[in-house]
Design a protein around this motif. Structure first.
Motif, PDB file in Angstrom:
ATOM      1  N   SER A  19       0.844  -1.195   0.000  1.00 52.93           N
ATOM      2  CA  SER A  19       0.000   0.000   0.000  1.00 52.93           C
ATOM      3  C   SER A  19       0.879   1.245   0.000  1.00 52.93           C
ATOM      4  O   SER A  19       2.043   1.210   0.410  1.00 52.93           O
ATOM      5  CB  SER A  19      -0.937  -0.002   1.208  1.00 52.93           C
ATOM      6  N   GLN A  20       0.318   2.361  -0.451  1.00 54.83           N
ATOM      7  CA  GLN A  20       1.100   3.594  -0.549  1.00 54.83           C
ATOM      8  C   GLN A  20       1.646   4.038   0.795  1.00 54.83           C
ATOM      9  O   GLN A  20       2.729   4.619   0.865  1.00 54.83           O
ATOM     10  CB  GLN A  20       0.255   4.701  -1.176  1.00 54.83           C
ATOM     11  N   ASP A  21       0.917   3.756   1.883  1.00 52.70           N
ATOM     12  CA  ASP A  21       1.412   4.151   3.203  1.00 52.70           C
ATOM     13  C   ASP A  21       2.375   3.121   3.792  1.00 52.70           C
ATOM     14  O   ASP A  21       2.919   3.306   4.871  1.00 52.70           O
ATOM     15  CB  ASP A  21       0.257   4.423   4.167  1.00 52.70           C
ATOM     16  N   LYS A  23       1.787   0.229   5.020  1.00 50.61           N
ATOM     17  CA  LYS A  23       1.254  -0.560   6.135  1.00 50.61           C
ATOM     18  C   LYS A  23       0.816  -1.956   5.724  1.00 50.61           C
ATOM     19  O   LYS A  23       0.843  -2.870   6.532  1.00 50.61           O
ATOM     20  CB  LYS A  23       0.072   0.164   6.778  1.00 50.61           C
ATOM     21  N   TRP A  24       0.400  -2.143   4.500  1.00 50.29           N
ATOM     22  CA  TRP A  24      -0.164  -3.410   4.055  1.00 50.29           C
ATOM     23  C   TRP A  24       0.683  -4.012   2.948  1.00 50.29           C
ATOM     24  O   TRP A  24       1.049  -3.334   2.003  1.00 50.29           O
ATOM     25  CB  TRP A  24      -1.606  -3.201   3.566  1.00 50.29           C
ATOM     26  N   HIS A  25       0.978  -5.293   3.102  1.00 47.97           N
ATOM     27  CA  HIS A  25       1.795  -6.015   2.129  1.00 47.97           C
ATOM     28  C   HIS A  25       1.060  -7.296   1.725  1.00 47.97           C
ATOM     29  O   HIS A  25       0.610  -8.040   2.593  1.00 47.97           O
ATOM     30  CB  HIS A  25       3.142  -6.419   2.731  1.00 47.97           C
ATOM     31  N   CYS A  42       0.906  -7.004   7.874  1.00 49.62           N
ATOM     32  CA  CYS A  42       0.850  -5.596   8.253  1.00 49.62           C
ATOM     33  C   CYS A  42       2.032  -5.366   9.192  1.00 49.62           C
ATOM     34  O   CYS A  42       1.926  -5.553  10.393  1.00 49.62           O
ATOM     35  CB  CYS A  42      -0.480  -5.268   8.938  1.00 49.62           C
TER      36      CYS A  42
END
Length: 76
Positions: A19-21, A23-25, A42
């Protein structure tokens, strides 16, 4: 001239989505013609919950189950 015989192995393909932030893979891995395997993490949590499965739905359900387990550990 003699024929060259090649030893071939199954190809493994891996795709990573982040995710762009950050946090999520999600990692999608597929070996040869086998069904793909999805893993969701996460990394904000340490050691964070993970999800695994043969498709996105199974992976997400596994991730949510592991989040519940992880939440119980945090409240102990």
């Amino acid at each position: 001239m003699s024929e060259i015989k090649w030893k071939t192995t199954e190809q493994t393909a891996t795709q990573n989505l982040i995710s762009q932030d950050g946090k999520w893979h999600i990692t999608k891995t597929q070996k040869g013609q086998a069904a793909p395997e999805f893993t969701m993490t996460c990394p904000v949590f340490f050691p964070g919950p993970t999800g695994r499965g043969k498709d996105y739905r199974t992976m997400l359900n596994s991730f949510l189950d592991d989040c519940n387990r992880f939440a119980c550990l945090l409240t102990e």
